[in-house]
Scaffold this motif. Structure first.
Motif, short mmCIF file in Angstrom:
data_model
loop_
_atom_site.label_atom_id
_atom_site.label_comp_id
_atom_site.label_asym_id
_atom_site.label_seq_id
_atom_site.Cartn_x
_atom_site.Cartn_y
_atom_site.Cartn_z
N VAL A 44 -0.28 0.45 -4.24
CA VAL A 44 0.98 -0.07 -3.74
C VAL A 44 2.09 0.70 -4.44
N GLU A 45 2.92 1.34 -3.65
CA GLU A 45 4.10 2.03 -4.15
C GLU A 45 5.31 1.32 -3.56
N ILE A 46 6.28 1.06 -4.39
CA ILE A 46 7.56 0.52 -3.93
C ILE A 46 8.58 1.61 -4.19
N ALA A 47 9.12 2.18 -3.13
CA ALA A 47 10.11 3.25 -3.25
C ALA A 47 11.41 2.78 -2.64
N ASP A 48 12.42 2.60 -3.48
CA ASP A 48 13.72 2.12 -3.04
C ASP A 48 13.61 0.84 -2.22
N GLY A 49 12.70 -0.03 -2.66
CA GLY A 49 12.52 -1.32 -2.00
C GLY A 49 11.55 -1.32 -0.84
N HIS A 50 11.02 -0.17 -0.46
CA HIS A 50 10.08 -0.08 0.66
C HIS A 50 8.66 -0.05 0.13
N ARG A 51 7.83 -0.97 0.62
CA ARG A 51 6.44 -1.09 0.18
C ARG A 51 5.56 -0.12 0.95
N ILE A 52 4.79 0.66 0.21
CA ILE A 52 3.89 1.64 0.81
C ILE A 52 2.48 1.34 0.30
N ASP A 53 1.59 0.98 1.22
CA ASP A 53 0.19 0.75 0.85
C ASP A 53 -0.62 1.99 1.24
N ARG A 54 -1.91 1.91 1.12
CA ARG A 54 -2.78 3.06 1.40
C ARG A 54 -2.58 3.58 2.81
N ASP A 55 -2.58 2.68 3.81
CA ASP A 55 -2.43 3.12 5.20
C ASP A 55 -1.10 3.81 5.44
N LYS A 56 -0.02 3.29 4.87
CA LYS A 56 1.29 3.92 5.04
C LYS A 56 1.36 5.24 4.30
N LEU A 57 0.68 5.32 3.16
CA LEU A 57 0.65 6.58 2.41
C LEU A 57 -0.09 7.65 3.21
N ILE A 58 -1.20 7.28 3.83
CA ILE A 58 -1.94 8.24 4.67
C ILE A 58 -1.07 8.68 5.83
N ALA A 59 -0.37 7.74 6.47
CA ALA A 59 0.51 8.09 7.59
C ALA A 59 1.62 9.03 7.12
N HIS A 60 2.10 8.85 5.90
CA HIS A 60 3.16 9.70 5.35
C HIS A 60 2.70 11.15 5.17
N THR A 61 1.40 11.37 5.06
CA THR A 61 0.91 12.73 4.88
C THR A 61 1.07 13.58 6.14
N ARG A 62 1.14 12.96 7.30
CA ARG A 62 1.28 13.73 8.55
C ARG A 62 2.55 14.57 8.56
N PRO A 63 3.73 13.97 8.29
CA PRO A 63 4.92 14.84 8.28
C PRO A 63 4.92 15.84 7.14
N VAL A 64 4.29 15.50 6.02
CA VAL A 64 4.20 16.46 4.92
C VAL A 64 3.41 17.68 5.38
N ARG A 65 2.27 17.43 6.04
CA ARG A 65 1.47 18.56 6.52
C ARG A 65 2.20 19.34 7.61
N LYS A 66 2.92 18.66 8.46
CA LYS A 66 3.64 19.32 9.54
C LYS A 66 4.79 20.18 9.01
N ASN A 67 5.57 19.63 8.07
CA ASN A 67 6.74 20.33 7.56
C ASN A 67 6.44 21.34 6.46
N ARG A 68 5.28 21.18 5.81
CA ARG A 68 4.80 22.12 4.79
C ARG A 68 5.86 22.47 3.73
N PRO A 69 6.37 21.47 3.02
CA PRO A 69 7.40 21.76 2.02
C PRO A 69 6.82 22.47 0.79
N THR A 70 7.69 23.16 0.11
CA THR A 70 7.34 23.62 -1.24
C THR A 70 8.04 22.66 -2.18
N ILE A 71 7.37 22.32 -3.27
CA ILE A 71 7.98 21.39 -4.21
C ILE A 71 7.92 21.95 -5.62
N ARG A 72 8.87 21.50 -6.41
CA ARG A 72 8.91 21.82 -7.83
C ARG A 72 9.49 20.60 -8.52
#
Length: 139
Positions: A44-72
């Protein structure tokens, strides 16, 4: 992934997010498999008041893979005690020609093997260097 207790807390949190993102972007493995490698099933992640469980975290990976950001990450400070970690860091992301910088205050709990169990985060978007604005150093 190294256990939290054997790694400098600053390095641990930077490695955790960098490796998680790299695994998502460099392989075609099922996103659920990658999420489970880094997180417990009851995450369970709470980010700025928004609850993210495993299913929401998996769903969040779709735009990450699509947008392919670089991070530092610039980890400004971090402390750990018995599987808990508190950190303040700036996440720099670049995707599709847009730079973004986010200051993050993180409080989390990790298993002995280094998987995330809980996290609470508060974020604040900063002017990103490269967007025509000068970025102040955060200390």
């Amino acid at each position: 992934m190294r256990p939290l207790g054997t790694t400098d807390p600053k390095q641990f949190i930077a490695d955790f997010y960098t490796c998680f993102t790299e695994d998502l972007l460099r392989t075609d493995d099922d996103a659920a498999v990658i999420v489970d490698r880094y997180h417990t099933p009851d995450i369970v992640e709470i980010a700025d008041g928004h609850r993210i469980d495993r299913d929401k975290l998996i769903a969040h990976t779709r735009p990450v893979r699509k947008n392919r950001p670089t991070i530092r990450m610039d980890v400004h400070e971090a402390i750990a005690n018995e599987g808990r970690l508190a950190a303040r860091y700036t996440l720099h992301s670049s995707q599709r020609g847009k730079d973004l910088a986010i200051e993050i205050y993180f409080f989390g709990q990790f298993t002995p093997e280094g998987r995330m169990r809980r996290a609470h985060m508060t974020t604040r978007t900063l002017p990103a260097a490269g967007n025509g604005e000068r970025q102040e150093a955060v200390s």
